[in-house]
Design an enzyme around this catalytic site. Structure first.
Site, PDB file in Angstrom:
ATOM      1  N   GLY A 136     -39.828  -5.752 -54.081  1.00 50.79           N
ATOM      2  CA  GLY A 136     -38.375  -5.807 -53.874  1.00 50.79           C
ATOM      3  C   GLY A 136     -37.857  -4.530 -53.239  1.00 50.79           C
TER       4      GLY A 136
ATOM      5  N   ARG B 198     -43.460  -9.881 -49.794  1.00 53.37           N
ATOM      6  CA  ARG B 198     -44.522 -10.157 -50.770  1.00 53.37           C
ATOM      7  C   ARG B 198     -45.582 -10.953 -50.020  1.00 53.37           C
ATOM      8  NH1 ARG B 198     -41.755  -8.600 -55.562  1.00 53.37           N
ATOM      9  NH2 ARG B 198     -39.549  -8.947 -55.325  1.00 53.37           N
TER      10      ARG B 198
ATOM     11  N   ASP C 170     -45.291  -2.093 -59.585  1.00 56.51           N
ATOM     12  CA  ASP C 170     -46.671  -2.124 -60.095  1.00 56.51           C
ATOM     13  C   ASP C 170     -47.555  -3.155 -59.395  1.00 56.51           C
ATOM     14  OD1 ASP C 170     -45.313  -4.153 -61.302  1.00 56.51           O
ATOM     15  OD2 ASP C 170     -45.756  -3.538 -63.358  1.00 56.51           O
TER      16      ASP C 170
ATOM     17  N   THR D 223     -38.135   0.811 -57.211  1.00 59.05           N
ATOM     18  CA  THR D 223     -37.601  -0.448 -57.765  1.00 59.05           C
ATOM     19  C   THR D 223     -36.331  -0.129 -58.535  1.00 59.05           C
ATOM     20  OG1 THR D 223     -37.931  -2.154 -59.456  1.00 59.05           O
ATOM     21  CG2 THR D 223     -39.266  -0.198 -59.698  1.00 59.05           C
ATOM     22  N   ILE D 224     -35.353  -1.020 -58.471  1.00 62.81           N
ATOM     23  CA  ILE D 224     -34.102  -0.737 -59.201  1.00 62.81           C
ATOM     24  C   ILE D 224     -34.283  -0.878 -60.710  1.00 62.81           C
ATOM     25  CG2 ILE D 224     -32.613  -1.453 -57.274  1.00 62.81           C
ATOM     26  CD1 ILE D 224     -31.958  -3.995 -59.026  1.00 62.81           C
ATOM     27  N   ASP D 225     -35.372  -1.530 -61.140  1.00 67.50           N
ATOM     28  CA  ASP D 225     -35.507  -1.899 -62.558  1.00 67.50           C
ATOM     29  C   ASP D 225     -35.871  -0.742 -63.488  1.00 67.50           C
ATOM     30  OD1 ASP D 225     -35.034  -4.504 -61.689  1.00 67.50           O
ATOM     31  OD2 ASP D 225     -37.170  -4.870 -61.350  1.00 67.50           O
TER      32      ASP D 225
ATOM     33  N   ASP E  74     -38.662   0.124 -64.491  1.00 71.38           N
ATOM     34  CA  ASP E  74     -39.631  -0.332 -65.501  1.00 71.38           C
ATOM     35  C   ASP E  74     -41.053   0.153 -65.213  1.00 71.38           C
ATOM     36  OD1 ASP E  74     -39.938  -1.840 -63.233  1.00 71.38           O
ATOM     37  OD2 ASP E  74     -40.065  -3.767 -64.251  1.00 71.38           O
TER      38      ASP E  74
ATOM     39  N   GLY F  80     -32.878  -6.317 -63.793  1.00 67.61           N
ATOM     40  CA  GLY F  80     -33.783  -5.482 -64.587  1.00 67.61           C
ATOM     41  C   GLY F  80     -35.092  -6.171 -64.899  1.00 67.61           C
ATOM     42  N   ARG F  81     -35.236  -7.396 -64.419  1.00 70.30           N
ATOM     43  CA  ARG F  81     -36.426  -8.214 -64.721  1.00 70.30           C
ATOM     44  C   ARG F  81     -36.681  -8.275 -66.226  1.00 70.30           C
ATOM     45  NH1 ARG F  81     -41.308  -7.081 -60.757  1.00 70.30           N
ATOM     46  NH2 ARG F  81     -41.174  -5.168 -61.939  1.00 70.30           N
TER      47      ARG F  81
HETATM   48  P1  ATP Z   1     -41.040  -5.203 -57.632  1.00 68.37           P
HETATM   49  O1  ATP Z   1     -40.991  -4.334 -58.859  1.00 68.37           O
HETATM   50  O2  ATP Z   1     -39.893  -4.983 -56.752  1.00 68.37           O
HETATM   51  O3  ATP Z   1     -41.292  -6.657 -57.928  1.00 68.37           O
HETATM   52  P2  ATP Z   1     -43.824  -5.050 -56.996  1.00 68.37           P
HETATM   53  O4  ATP Z   1     -44.596  -4.095 -56.180  1.00 68.37           O
HETATM   54  O5  ATP Z   1     -44.201  -5.140 -58.452  1.00 68.37           O
HETATM   55  O6  ATP Z   1     -42.297  -4.684 -56.785  1.00 68.37           O
HETATM   56  P3  ATP Z   1     -44.970  -7.639 -56.420  1.00 68.37           P
HETATM   57  O7  ATP Z   1     -44.384  -8.828 -55.757  1.00 68.37           O
HETATM   58  O8  ATP Z   1     -45.488  -7.805 -57.809  1.00 68.37           O
HETATM   59  O9  ATP Z   1     -43.863  -6.496 -56.339  1.00 68.37           O
HETATM   60  O10 ATP Z   1     -46.171  -7.082 -55.528  1.00 68.37           O
HETATM   61  C1  ATP Z   1     -45.976  -6.795 -54.152  1.00 68.37           C
HETATM   62  C2  ATP Z   1     -47.174  -7.232 -53.387  1.00 68.37           C
HETATM   63  O11 ATP Z   1     -48.332  -6.514 -53.854  1.00 68.37           O
HETATM   64  C3  ATP Z   1     -47.558  -8.700 -53.567  1.00 68.37           C
HETATM   65  O12 ATP Z   1     -46.805  -9.549 -52.735  1.00 68.37           O
HETATM   66  C4  ATP Z   1     -49.027  -8.683 -53.177  1.00 68.37           C
HETATM   67  O13 ATP Z   1     -49.172  -8.705 -51.781  1.00 68.37           O
HETATM   68  C5  ATP Z   1     -49.484  -7.321 -53.710  1.00 68.37           C
HETATM   69  N1  ATP Z   1     -50.131  -7.546 -55.015  1.00 68.37           N
HETATM   70  C6  ATP Z   1     -49.526  -7.719 -56.209  1.00 68.37           C
HETATM   71  N2  ATP Z   1     -50.442  -7.955 -57.171  1.00 68.37           N
HETATM   72  C7  ATP Z   1     -51.640  -7.959 -56.563  1.00 68.37           C
HETATM   73  C8  ATP Z   1     -52.977  -8.182 -56.999  1.00 68.37           C
HETATM   74  N3  ATP Z   1     -53.255  -8.457 -58.279  1.00 68.37           N
HETATM   75  N4  ATP Z   1     -53.966  -8.114 -56.089  1.00 68.37           N
HETATM   76  C9  ATP Z   1     -53.697  -7.841 -54.802  1.00 68.37           C
HETATM   77  N5  ATP Z   1     -52.466  -7.630 -54.321  1.00 68.37           N
HETATM   78  C10 ATP Z   1     -51.438  -7.689 -55.183  1.00 68.37           C
END
Ligand code: ATP
Length: 323
Positions: A11, A72, A103, A126-128, A130, A171-172
């Site tokens: 995000g 994503r 994460d 991330t805004i959350d 967390d 905040g998820r």
């Molecule tokens: P936010 O906190 O904003 O959701 P985030 O980084 O946690 O940020 P995710 O959608 O969970 O957001 O992950 C972003 C991208 O990271 C995913 O679209 C994917 O491409 C990659 N990713 C996440 N988990 C995995 C995994 N287990 N293996 C490989 N790539 C991953």
């Protein structure tokens, strides 16, 4: 190590642009070339990669969102997808990566390092708020201020019409935004996933409304609260207290946009520079953070596997101030 690739993933969050700017300028300051990977892992796979100079990041520190775009990518979750990304990293002669995201993005970067040996440092965006390994994440302060501004406005109507307003914030699965906003906004209660007794407390407060001479209230609910969000909560409260005029507002994505606050710009600038310092020090598969106002490094595995807990004192404070 000659060329560093930087990308935003997951995000978007206000302050990501300030962070990219800091990564680019600090890297150039230390003699590296920098490439921007657009749309996170999706752009890494499709080779959507551009050269970045000190001027490419001029006039973006004040802008919300991320000029590199974010996405994503389901493909990157597969070994084949990551192998395609590696082809592009080789083609563009990128030697190390800086990943700004959450994460999930750290997990992807960690796997990519294990499989292909490309060093990577993560920055919490991330805004959350967390993410473990940092007191604050980039975008959190701006999101709290945006939600607070909305609550101050809603308070005017709540007061004039003598209503109860339930305000749902983002905040998820975490209640950081909700708790800070509730304290700063003088709310009657914060319903957050970390506090399983908050609904009971709220109903007790509402039962004593006459005695407390309360004519209006603001109740903040986190989107991840076990009560199920503002609309469900409105229904429940309406059944329990049919005499009350209750309205709900879901703030939603307005909290993700907007010009980053000074605090977020400074945090983003510090963390962007810290990521380059970490790569220079030979660190990899770690994320940078600020803990007790000092830069800290946390291995991806620890950051992903640990839970950042909310302060019990803050939960208590919100309750005390709402008597
Ligand atoms: P936010 O906190 O904003 O959701 P985030 O980084 O946690 O940020 P995710 O959608 O969970 O957001 O992950 C972003 C991208 O990271 C995913 O679209 C994917 O491409 C990659 N990713 C996440 N988990 C995995 C995994 N287990 N293996 C490989 N790539 C991953």
């Amino acid at each position: 190590m000659k060329t560093i690739g930087v990308y935003t993933s997951g995000g978007d969050a206000p302050g990501m642009n300030a962070c990219i700017r800091s990564v680019v300028r600090t890297a150039i300051y230390h003699g590296f070339k920098v490439k921007g990977i657009q749309r996170g892992y999706a752009g890494m796979i499709s080779g959507d990669i551009i050269n970045l100079s000190r001027n490419s990041v001029a006039n973006i520190i004040q802008r919300g969102g991320t000029f590199l775009k974010t996405a994503r990518s389901e493909e990157f979750r597969t070994k084949e997808g990551r192998a395609e990304a590696y082809e592009q990293i080789l083609k563009h002669e990128i030697d190390a990566l800086v990943c700004i995201g959450g994460d999930g993005s750290y997990t992807g970067a960690g796997l990519f390092y294990e499989e292909f040996g490309i060093p990577c440092v993560g920055i919490p965006g991330t805004i959350d708020n967390d993410l473990f390994g940092t007191d604050y994440t980039i975008g959190y302060d701006t999101a709290v201020n945006t939600a607070l501004d909305a609550i101050d406005r809603i308070r005017d109507t709540a007061h004039s019409h003598e209503r109860v307003f339930i305000v749902e914030v983002m905040g998820r699965d975490a209640g950081f935004i909700a708790l800070d906003v509730a304290i700063a906004g003088g709310a009657e209660a914060a319903l957050i996933p970390e506090d399983l007794n908050d609904m009971e407390g709220l109903t007790q407060q509402f039962s004593r409304r006459d005695k407390r001479k309360k004519s209006f209230s603001i109740v903040v609910v986190a989107e991840g609260d076990e009560q199920g969000g503002a609309l469900v909560l409105e229904k429940k409260l309406h059944e329990l207290f049919p005499e009350l005029k209750i309205r709900s507002t879901i703030l939603g994505h307005v909290q993700r946009g907007g010009s980053p606050s000074a605090r977020d710009r400074v945090l983003a600038s510090r963390l962007g520079a810290a990521a380059i310092d970490a790569l220079l020090a030979g660190e990899t598969a770690i994320c940078v953070g600020i803990v007790n106002n000092d830069v800290s490094y946390t291995p991806f595995a620890e950051a992903i596997g640990s839970h950042k807990s909310i302060s019990p004192q803050m939960i208590e404070l919100a309750k005390i101030l709402a008597i």
